[in-house]
Design a protein around this motif. Sequence first.
Motif, PDB file in Angstrom:
ATOM      1  N   SER A   6     -17.604  -3.511  11.414  1.00 57.60           N
ATOM      2  CA  SER A   6     -16.479  -2.605  11.606  1.00 57.60           C
ATOM      3  C   SER A   6     -16.037  -1.960  10.298  1.00 57.60           C
ATOM      4  CB  SER A   6     -15.293  -3.346  12.239  1.00 57.60           C
ATOM      5  OG  SER A   6     -14.847  -4.400  11.414  1.00 57.60           O
ATOM      6  N   TRP A   7     -15.401  -0.801  10.459  1.00 58.21           N
ATOM      7  CA  TRP A   7     -14.781  -0.041   9.379  1.00 58.21           C
ATOM      8  C   TRP A   7     -13.335   0.197   9.770  1.00 58.21           C
ATOM      9  CZ3 TRP A   7     -19.750  -0.344  10.303  1.00 58.21           C
ATOM     10  CH2 TRP A   7     -20.673  -0.226   9.242  1.00 58.21           C
ATOM     11  N   ALA A   8     -12.451   0.309   8.783  1.00 59.21           N
ATOM     12  CA  ALA A   8     -11.036   0.518   9.083  1.00 59.21           C
ATOM     13  C   ALA A   8     -10.425   1.510   8.113  1.00 59.21           C
ATOM     14  CB  ALA A   8     -10.272  -0.801   9.032  1.00 59.21           C
ATOM     15  N   VAL A   9      -9.735   2.508   8.652  1.00 59.82           N
ATOM     16  CA  VAL A   9      -8.953   3.459   7.875  1.00 59.82           C
ATOM     17  C   VAL A   9      -7.492   3.068   8.025  1.00 59.82           C
ATOM     18  CG1 VAL A   9      -8.266   5.865   7.627  1.00 59.82           C
ATOM     19  CG2 VAL A   9     -10.636   5.294   8.193  1.00 59.82           C
ATOM     20  N   LEU A  10      -6.819   2.852   6.891  1.00 59.17           N
ATOM     21  CA  LEU A  10      -5.448   2.353   6.916  1.00 59.17           C
ATOM     22  C   LEU A  10      -4.520   3.337   6.215  1.00 59.17           C
ATOM     23  CD1 LEU A  10      -6.124  -1.350   5.779  1.00 59.17           C
ATOM     24  CD2 LEU A  10      -6.406  -0.347   8.057  1.00 59.17           C
ATOM     25  N   GLY A  11      -3.634   3.949   6.965  1.00 61.20           N
ATOM     26  CA  GLY A  11      -2.599   4.796   6.374  1.00 61.20           C
ATOM     27  C   GLY A  11      -1.512   3.926   5.770  1.00 61.20           C
ATOM     28  N   THR A  12      -1.270   4.089   4.480  1.00 63.29           N
ATOM     29  CA  THR A  12      -0.335   3.192   3.794  1.00 63.29           C
ATOM     30  C   THR A  12       1.121   3.492   4.126  1.00 63.29           C
ATOM     31  OG1 THR A  12      -0.325   4.627   1.834  1.00 63.29           O
ATOM     32  CG2 THR A  12      -1.929   2.824   1.873  1.00 63.29           C
ATOM     33  N   GLU A  13       1.409   4.689   4.660  1.00 67.80           N
ATOM     34  CA  GLU A  13       2.784   5.054   5.006  1.00 67.80           C
ATOM     35  C   GLU A  13       3.027   4.976   6.515  1.00 67.80           C
ATOM     36  OE1 GLU A  13       4.938   5.437   2.482  1.00 67.80           O
ATOM     37  OE2 GLU A  13       3.135   4.911   1.324  1.00 67.80           O
ATOM     38  N   ASP A  14       2.182   4.227   7.205  1.00 68.38           N
ATOM     39  CA  ASP A  14       2.297   4.045   8.652  1.00 68.38           C
ATOM     40  C   ASP A  14       3.568   3.264   8.964  1.00 68.38           C
ATOM     41  OD1 ASP A  14       1.918   3.474  11.359  1.00 68.38           O
ATOM     42  OD2 ASP A  14      -0.221   3.096  11.131  1.00 68.38           O
ATOM     43  N   ARG A  15       4.425   3.820   9.797  1.00 68.48           N
ATOM     44  CA  ARG A  15       5.659   3.136  10.190  1.00 68.48           C
ATOM     45  C   ARG A  15       5.576   2.565  11.600  1.00 68.48           C
ATOM     46  NH1 ARG A  15       9.573   7.948   7.765  1.00 68.48           N
ATOM     47  NH2 ARG A  15       8.898   7.694   5.586  1.00 68.48           N
ATOM     48  N   VAL A  16       4.442   2.798  12.273  1.00 65.73           N
ATOM     49  CA  VAL A  16       4.225   2.217  13.599  1.00 65.73           C
ATOM     50  C   VAL A  16       3.493   0.882  13.467  1.00 65.73           C
ATOM     51  CG1 VAL A  16       3.073   2.524  15.822  1.00 65.73           C
ATOM     52  CG2 VAL A  16       4.264   4.445  14.759  1.00 65.73           C
ATOM     53  N   ILE A  17       2.366   0.888  12.755  1.00 69.10           N
ATOM     54  CA  ILE A  17       1.674  -0.359  12.419  1.00 69.10           C
ATOM     55  C   ILE A  17       1.714  -0.468  10.893  1.00 69.10           C
ATOM     56  CG2 ILE A  17      -0.379  -1.782  12.740  1.00 69.10           C
ATOM     57  CD1 ILE A  17      -1.343   0.126  14.865  1.00 69.10           C
ATOM     58  N   PRO A  18       2.673  -1.178  10.336  1.00 70.21           N
ATOM     59  CA  PRO A  18       2.832  -1.216   8.884  1.00 70.21           C
ATOM     60  C   PRO A  18       1.568  -1.685   8.168  1.00 70.21           C
ATOM     61  CG  PRO A  18       4.802  -2.052   9.951  1.00 70.21           C
ATOM     62  CD  PRO A  18       3.766  -1.877  11.028  1.00 70.21           C
ATOM     63  N   ILE A  19       1.419  -1.216   6.940  1.00 72.86           N
ATOM     64  CA  ILE A  19       0.185  -1.430   6.201  1.00 72.86           C
ATOM     65  C   ILE A  19      -0.143  -2.912   6.023  1.00 72.86           C
ATOM     66  CG2 ILE A  19       1.407  -1.187   4.006  1.00 72.86           C
ATOM     67  CD1 ILE A  19      -2.290  -0.263   4.793  1.00 72.86           C
ATOM     68  N   ALA A  20       0.844  -3.767   5.828  1.00 74.81           N
ATOM     69  CA  ALA A  20       0.545  -5.188   5.635  1.00 74.81           C
ATOM     70  C   ALA A  20      -0.127  -5.777   6.868  1.00 74.81           C
ATOM     71  CB  ALA A  20       1.821  -5.962   5.306  1.00 74.81           C
ATOM     72  N   LEU A  21       0.351  -5.400   8.048  1.00 73.12           N
ATOM     73  CA  LEU A  21      -0.253  -5.882   9.292  1.00 73.12           C
ATOM     74  C   LEU A  21      -1.660  -5.321   9.445  1.00 73.12           C
ATOM     75  CD1 LEU A  21      -0.276  -7.268  12.040  1.00 73.12           C
ATOM     76  CD2 LEU A  21       1.019  -5.305  12.960  1.00 73.12           C
ATOM     77  N   LYS A  22      -1.842  -4.041   9.149  1.00 70.05           N
ATOM     78  CA  LYS A  22      -3.177  -3.452   9.282  1.00 70.05           C
ATOM     79  C   LYS A  22      -4.167  -4.106   8.325  1.00 70.05           C
ATOM     80  CE  LYS A  22      -2.025   0.941   8.933  1.00 70.05           C
ATOM     81  NZ  LYS A  22      -2.042   2.426   9.019  1.00 70.05           N
TER      82      LYS A  22
END
Length: 243
Positions: free
Chosen positions: A187-203
Amino acid sequence: MPDSKPTLVLVHGAWADASSWNAVIPPLQDEGFVVLAPPNELRGLESDAAYIASFLAQRTSGPVVLVGHSYGGAVITNAALGGGDVKALVYVDAFIPDEGETVVGLLGGSGSALAVEDPTTVLDLAGYPGAPDGAADAYLKPETVHDSFAQDLPEPDRRLIAATQRPASLVANVTPSGPPAWRTIPSWAVLGTEDRVIPIALKRTMAQRAGATITEVDASHVSMVSHPEVTLDAIRAAAASVG
């Protein structure tokens, strides 16, 4: 040759439809990929995953790269082993659940803008025909779209999302996930650091647990819209891994 490339199947999340991939699809098509973006029914994790698995079985042949955004990540986690020849998974600002986990459970204590005591402060709820007991369609309030879902998009784009959003049943967010495909599929994952729906720490926690190849980008929950090149690069890398 186009038929030497894996088929790319893009699964949208809640409050969206296949148009959420509009910035991603044309460049991939120009590169010779067959790209399919089926509807995600947003009615319940088991039925949504079964639908996507059926779509894969009937509409693809040969290797597949399966991509999911947001709730679509939970769907592909459950669908990838059920149909088609899925060789790689790409998660874009997505849930990557383990067996038994729910979307609501993952968001609890994460700091998500949606993890609130009274969901009607961020969502508008409406009944729908045939809904299970206690189920309702959930729509993002316009201010939630503007402040927490797509805050890095121009205002006209945020207004369009608020107007055209496709609701998700509350049932979808409380259904336990099944055995995860990421245990056996890279798997690959793109993580938006300013995500307020799924916060970055959880992602980060979910992506690291899955052993994903991670790329972070200064973006909201809809990084594939605001920064499509990052998602494109992750999909290309996943496709290149399919021999």
